[in-house]
Motif scaffolding. Structure first.
Motif, PDB file in Angstrom:
ATOM      1  N   ALA A 220      11.762  13.184   9.479  1.00 26.71           N
ATOM      2  CA  ALA A 220      13.233  12.912   9.086  1.00 26.71           C
ATOM      3  C   ALA A 220      13.551  12.539   7.610  1.00 26.71           C
ATOM      4  O   ALA A 220      14.562  12.525   7.038  1.00 26.71           O
ATOM      5  CB  ALA A 220      13.661  11.504  10.002  1.00 26.71           C
ATOM      6  N   PHE A 221      12.180  12.366   7.069  1.00 28.08           N
ATOM      7  CA  PHE A 221      12.499  12.095   5.453  1.00 28.08           C
ATOM      8  C   PHE A 221      11.778  13.464   4.756  1.00 28.08           C
ATOM      9  O   PHE A 221      11.532  13.564   3.480  1.00 28.08           O
ATOM     10  CB  PHE A 221      11.578  10.912   5.033  1.00 28.08           C
ATOM     11  CG  PHE A 221      12.229   9.544   5.635  1.00 28.08           C
ATOM     12  CD1 PHE A 221      13.078   8.910   4.799  1.00 28.08           C
ATOM     13  CD2 PHE A 221      12.123   9.199   6.930  1.00 28.08           C
ATOM     14  CE1 PHE A 221      13.635   7.767   5.034  1.00 28.08           C
ATOM     15  CE2 PHE A 221      12.433   7.943   7.264  1.00 28.08           C
ATOM     16  CZ  PHE A 221      13.324   7.369   6.550  1.00 28.08           C
ATOM     17  N   GLY A 222      11.924  14.426   5.223  1.00 29.06           N
ATOM     18  CA  GLY A 222      11.445  15.930   4.903  1.00 29.06           C
ATOM     19  C   GLY A 222      10.021  16.018   4.627  1.00 29.06           C
ATOM     20  O   GLY A 222       9.620  16.807   3.674  1.00 29.06           O
ATOM     21  N   LEU A 223       9.254  15.119   5.336  1.00 29.50           N
ATOM     22  CA  LEU A 223       7.614  15.602   5.292  1.00 29.50           C
ATOM     23  C   LEU A 223       7.354  16.219   6.099  1.00 29.50           C
ATOM     24  O   LEU A 223       6.895  15.858   7.252  1.00 29.50           O
ATOM     25  CB  LEU A 223       7.175  14.080   5.200  1.00 29.50           C
ATOM     26  CG  LEU A 223       7.737  13.057   4.037  1.00 29.50           C
ATOM     27  CD1 LEU A 223       6.970  11.804   3.986  1.00 29.50           C
ATOM     28  CD2 LEU A 223       7.429  13.571   2.626  1.00 29.50           C
ATOM     29  N   ASP A 224       6.747  17.573   5.677  1.00 29.29           N
ATOM     30  CA  ASP A 224       6.274  18.622   7.003  1.00 29.29           C
ATOM     31  C   ASP A 224       4.942  18.198   7.284  1.00 29.29           C
ATOM     32  O   ASP A 224       4.441  18.817   8.286  1.00 29.29           O
ATOM     33  CB  ASP A 224       6.680  19.782   6.528  1.00 29.29           C
ATOM     34  CG  ASP A 224       5.959  20.227   5.209  1.00 29.29           C
ATOM     35  OD1 ASP A 224       5.303  19.417   4.614  1.00 29.29           O
ATOM     36  OD2 ASP A 224       6.175  21.361   4.536  1.00 29.29           O
ATOM     37  N   LYS A 225       4.111  17.391   6.668  1.00 31.61           N
ATOM     38  CA  LYS A 225       2.644  17.147   6.975  1.00 31.61           C
ATOM     39  C   LYS A 225       2.477  16.346   8.167  1.00 31.61           C
ATOM     40  O   LYS A 225       1.570  16.103   8.659  1.00 31.61           O
ATOM     41  CB  LYS A 225       2.071  16.626   5.746  1.00 31.61           C
ATOM     42  CG  LYS A 225       1.808  17.369   4.570  1.00 31.61           C
ATOM     43  CD  LYS A 225       1.138  17.011   3.616  1.00 31.61           C
ATOM     44  CE  LYS A 225       0.971  17.759   2.222  1.00 31.61           C
ATOM     45  NZ  LYS A 225       0.053  17.426   1.142  1.00 31.61           N
ATOM     46  N   GLY A 226       3.495  15.527   8.622  1.00 32.38           N
ATOM     47  CA  GLY A 226       3.513  14.791   9.629  1.00 32.38           C
ATOM     48  C   GLY A 226       3.104  13.290   9.273  1.00 32.38           C
ATOM     49  O   GLY A 226       2.814  12.567  10.571  1.00 32.38           O
ATOM     50  N   TYR A 227       3.012  12.815   8.061  1.00 30.46           N
ATOM     51  CA  TYR A 227       2.632  11.518   7.797  1.00 30.46           C
ATOM     52  C   TYR A 227       3.144  11.084   6.625  1.00 30.46           C
ATOM     53  O   TYR A 227       3.264  11.758   5.668  1.00 30.46           O
ATOM     54  CB  TYR A 227       0.921  11.430   7.879  1.00 30.46           C
ATOM     55  CG  TYR A 227       0.169  12.445   7.008  1.00 30.46           C
ATOM     56  CD1 TYR A 227       0.244  11.799   5.681  1.00 30.46           C
ATOM     57  CD2 TYR A 227      -0.231  13.401   7.433  1.00 30.46           C
ATOM     58  CE1 TYR A 227      -0.401  12.805   4.702  1.00 30.46           C
ATOM     59  CE2 TYR A 227      -0.966  14.312   6.455  1.00 30.46           C
ATOM     60  CZ  TYR A 227      -1.056  13.967   5.048  1.00 30.46           C
ATOM     61  OH  TYR A 227      -1.677  14.839   4.378  1.00 30.46           O
ATOM     62  N   PHE A 228       3.249   9.605   6.644  1.00 23.15           N
ATOM     63  CA  PHE A 228       3.315   9.055   5.309  1.00 23.15           C
ATOM     64  C   PHE A 228       2.132   8.576   4.538  1.00 23.15           C
ATOM     65  O   PHE A 228       1.225   8.420   5.527  1.00 23.15           O
ATOM     66  CB  PHE A 228       4.346   7.757   5.600  1.00 23.15           C
ATOM     67  CG  PHE A 228       5.634   7.992   5.821  1.00 23.15           C
ATOM     68  CD1 PHE A 228       6.609   8.466   5.620  1.00 23.15           C
ATOM     69  CD2 PHE A 228       5.874   7.330   7.351  1.00 23.15           C
ATOM     70  CE1 PHE A 228       7.774   8.901   6.127  1.00 23.15           C
ATOM     71  CE2 PHE A 228       6.947   7.531   8.125  1.00 23.15           C
ATOM     72  CZ  PHE A 228       8.085   8.318   7.468  1.00 23.15           C
ATOM     73  N   HIS A 229       2.052   8.406   3.366  1.00 26.96           N
ATOM     74  CA  HIS A 229       0.992   7.687   2.640  1.00 26.96           C
ATOM     75  C   HIS A 229       1.137   6.258   2.738  1.00 26.96           C
ATOM     76  O   HIS A 229       2.373   5.839   2.877  1.00 26.96           O
ATOM     77  CB  HIS A 229       0.673   8.055   1.370  1.00 26.96           C
ATOM     78  CG  HIS A 229       0.252   9.499   1.154  1.00 26.96           C
ATOM     79  ND1 HIS A 229      -1.019   9.956   1.459  1.00 26.96           N
ATOM     80  CD2 HIS A 229       0.876  10.828   0.634  1.00 26.96           C
ATOM     81  CE1 HIS A 229      -1.159  11.266   1.225  1.00 26.96           C
ATOM     82  NE2 HIS A 229       0.231  11.862   0.644  1.00 26.96           N
ATOM     83  N   VAL A 230      -0.066   5.273   3.041  1.00 27.28           N
ATOM     84  CA  VAL A 230       0.153   3.994   2.954  1.00 27.28           C
ATOM     85  C   VAL A 230       0.497   3.367   1.604  1.00 27.28           C
ATOM     86  O   VAL A 230      -0.277   3.918   0.554  1.00 27.28           O
ATOM     87  CB  VAL A 230      -0.861   3.160   3.475  1.00 27.28           C
ATOM     88  CG1 VAL A 230      -0.920   1.874   3.678  1.00 27.28           C
ATOM     89  CG2 VAL A 230      -1.204   3.852   5.149  1.00 27.28           C
ATOM     90  N   GLY A 231       1.784   2.804   1.530  1.00 26.93           N
ATOM     91  CA  GLY A 231       1.866   2.071   0.132  1.00 26.93           C
ATOM     92  C   GLY A 231       1.032   1.042  -0.181  1.00 26.93           C
ATOM     93  O   GLY A 231       0.683   0.038   0.710  1.00 26.93           O
ATOM     94  N   ARG A 232       0.110   1.146  -1.115  1.00 28.91           N
ATOM     95  CA  ARG A 232      -0.738   0.097  -1.538  1.00 28.91           C
ATOM     96  C   ARG A 232      -0.515  -1.079  -2.578  1.00 28.91           C
ATOM     97  O   ARG A 232      -0.912  -1.906  -2.822  1.00 28.91           O
ATOM     98  CB  ARG A 232      -1.954   0.672  -2.035  1.00 28.91           C
ATOM     99  CG  ARG A 232      -2.638   1.576  -1.074  1.00 28.91           C
ATOM    100  CD  ARG A 232      -3.463   0.577   0.193  1.00 28.91           C
ATOM    101  NE  ARG A 232      -4.167   1.356   1.102  1.00 28.91           N
ATOM    102  CZ  ARG A 232      -4.678   0.876   2.060  1.00 28.91           C
ATOM    103  NH1 ARG A 232      -4.686  -0.544   2.660  1.00 28.91           N
ATOM    104  NH2 ARG A 232      -5.393   1.621   2.941  1.00 28.91           N
TER     105      ARG A 232
END
Length: 630
Positions: A567-579
């Motif tokens: 839904a946020f335009g990321l086609d890889k299927g995951y978010f990175h974890v914000g550190r």
């Protein structure tokens, strides 16, 4: 009677709870007004849970720790400010000394800590309700530039529109980008959820734990509500606007709530139906109508001062939705996530004529910019296609249909974080590790792979030491109503428990009332989905299958929003974890700002989960007090 468990001995009451299924909820008590009439002042003057009632009692009448055999090391003091009326947004000012800031960020060590009683502390001086109210009502000085920086995040700087609430007593930089409910004038502009810059509030609708509200155009839903405090959070010019409170109170609690609002002619009420025993109205939402448009706010805080003071809470703030042209079709203004129709369906589930006006207002606005999915629970027994409209089966459906499958995702761990726990059954197979887990691993998993793969489950729930060393001390445990009657029946569950730690956001010592669920990669670097919600870990909130799986039974109202990378335009299927500290600034488009530390740290051999209705007298809290709930 003592029960020997994996995490120590607990004193067990000889009487069991009759409302076991609802042990996760903060069931309102109904004695505060009657007690006040008798001259008692220890109870809050609004409906609340027994756990919160005990916390209020201990704040007003603390039991000092008196064991002089302890070492001379003192617990970290929490710097408090006096009341500052009209100060605007609750932003931390920069008047704390570096030493104080360092003390606020102290880390919990693995050693048993022993403390003397601190001789003086502002909260220990609360000898009457007036002084306690001054502490609860404290505000912060804020400069116009600070307010503008924060509001810039609201108007577009925060990619996910996911915020934490401001916390008193932590370093100012950890409150950067955080929000507070209070709306006030700051240098000719308005700030706060109830005082948005340059916008004229027309009407407000709130949906909270056990209640709703309308204000000029405001709609609020919540559970614990302090009406007088709520009114004071509005800018002066909005305090007489119509306000509808939708609530789930009954009998004495309902009368108590209505009595609170008697001085305010603009406030009316709508009662949410709770036809299944032990259910609660636990949703927390605001609908804010402005001259320029409509805004939706879904969050985790109750409408009481304590929930906006020194607790970790979450907020999802929608874009400002503009009005549609009058000639727009009925399907206009829908988002790719179907947020508009789902929100209308949720409100329609109340079957209340009072909410019809809000359904019509939502229909008249353009919600197409929404990027999150709405995930709610409503009381009932659902069959057929209706089973997938609510609760954990709704999450299962959304993940199956919209989550992008990631290679080797079948065995990615699950992390759940919550502030209360219901009855899970005699072992994990009864609900947690069966139907509930199956819903949470639905993305990219077939039933066969789910059964073959041992999916790790990490449950984040505060330890006794987390509560003892918190900014509030033991009374913080009043918002964690896990009872001994429930805990003693499911000792198996505690092997899944992990400590609350939030050093990355500076909030380790701000006890969580936020509830979050997510699925991560084994290295805890990637998130396939993230949910912030009002739903605690309970069958009452999420639903439980009946009749050989043909029926889903839900007891309570709940509401949350689901973040999916697609839904946020990321086609890889995951978010990175914000550190980094929350939020992520320029990296916010791909790094999701998780509000606590990863990987979670599992309970040690001496750690115990916080149980609210047993005493803790072996060590003092940060205010030098013990916890004796009765």
């Amino acid at each position: 009677m003592l029960q020997e468990g994996a995490h120590g001995k607990w004193a067990i009451s000889s009487s069991d709870e009759s409302a076991e299924e609802n042990s996760d909820s903060e069931k309102p008590c109904t004695s505060s007004l009657s007690d006040a009439a008798c001259g008692k002042t220890s109870d809050p003057q609004y409906p609340c849970s027994e756990a919160r009632k005990a916390a209020h009692k201990r704040k007003a009448s603390p039991l000092k720790f008196t064991d002089t055999s302890l070492s001379t090391e003192s617990p970290p003091a929490v710097k408090q400010r006096p009341s500052q009326e009209g100060s605007g947004w609750c932003l931390s000012s920069s008047d704390e000394e570096p030493e104080d800031q360092h003390n606020h960020a102290h880390k919990e060590t693995g050693k048993e800590e022993k403390y003397d009683v601190p001789k003086e502390h502002p909260l220990n001086l609360c000898k009457d309700d007036k002084l306690l109210e001054n502490v609860k009502e404290e505000e912060y000085n804020v400069t116009p530039s600070e307010a503008q920086d924060t509001w810039d995040l609201v108007t577009g700087g925060n990619h996910f529109r996911f915020f934490l609430t401001k916390v008193s007593g932590i370093e100012q930089n950890y409150n950067s980008g955080a929000l507070h409910i209070k709306g006030e004038q700051v240098a000719s502009t308005r700030r706060g959820l109830l005082g948005e810059s340059k916008r004229i509030l027309i009407f407000t609708l709130w949906v909270f734990l056990n209640a709703f509200c309308f204000l000029f155009l405001t709609y609020k839903f919540n559970y614990c509500i302090d009406v007088g405090w709520l009114v004071r959070q509005y800018p002066q010019e909005f305090r007489k606007k119509p306000l509808l409170i939708v609530h789930g109170e009954k009998r004495e609690s309902k009368a108590e709530l209505i009595a609170q609002a008697r001085p305010y002619e603009n406030i009316s009420f709508c009662q949410a139906k709770l036809d299944i025993a032990f259910g609660t109205h636990h949703t927390k939402m605001m609908l804010l109508l402005y001259e320029e448009g409509l805004r939706v706010v879904i969050h985790t805080s109750n409408l009481i001062a304590e929930d906006w003071h020194q607790k970790t809470q979450g907020i999802w703030l929608s874009p400002l939705y503009p009005r549609l042209p009058k000639e727009a079709s009925g399907s206009a203004g829908e988002s790719a996530t179907n947020f508009k129709s789902d929100l209308i369906s949720y409100l329609a589930a109340y079957s209340s004529p009072a909410l019809k006006e809000w359904i019509d207002l939502i229909q008249e606005h353009d919600l197409s910019e929404t990027r999150v999915y709405l995930l709610g629970s409503t009381p009932g027994r659902f069959q057929g296609s209706d089973k997938e409209k609510w609760g954990h089966l709704r999450l299962r459906k959304l993940l199956k249909e919209h989550a992008v499958s990631v290679p080797a995702q079948e065995c990615w761990p699950l992390v759940g974080q919550f502030s209360s726990i219901g009855s899970m059954g005699a072992d994990g197979s009864k609900w947690l590790c069966s139907e509930f887990q199956e819903s949470l691993v639905a993305a990219g998993s077939s039933l066969t792979t789910f059964r073959k793969c041992d999916v790790p489950i990490h449950l984040v729930y505060p330890t006794v030491n987390n509560v003892r060393q918190s900014l509030e001390g033991y009374p913080a445990g009043g918002s964690l109503p896990y009872s001994i009657q429930t805990a003693q029946k499911q000792l198996w569950l505690h092997s899944y428990f992990h400590k609350w730690s939030a050093e990355v956001t500076g909030r380790t010592h701000a006890i969580p009332h936020i509830k979050t669920y997510m699925r991560l990669s084994p290295d805890f670097q990637k998130i396939s989905w993230f949910l912030v919600t009002s739903a605690n870990l309970s069958k009452a909130a999420w639903g439980a299958l009946e009749k050989n799986g043909s029926q889903l039974m839900i007891r309570s109202y709940e509401l949350g929003v689901l973040f999916l990378p697609s839904a946020f335009g990321l086609d890889k299927g995951y978010f990175h974890v914000g550190r980094k500290k929350f939020p992520e600034g320029k990296d916010s488009a791909t790094y999701f700002p998780v509000p606590y530390d990863l990987p979670p740290e599992q309970y040690g051999s001496k750690d115990q989960p916080w149980i609210w209705n047993i005493p803790y007298t072996d060590a003092p809290d940060t205010h030098g007090n013990m916890w004796v709930p009765s």
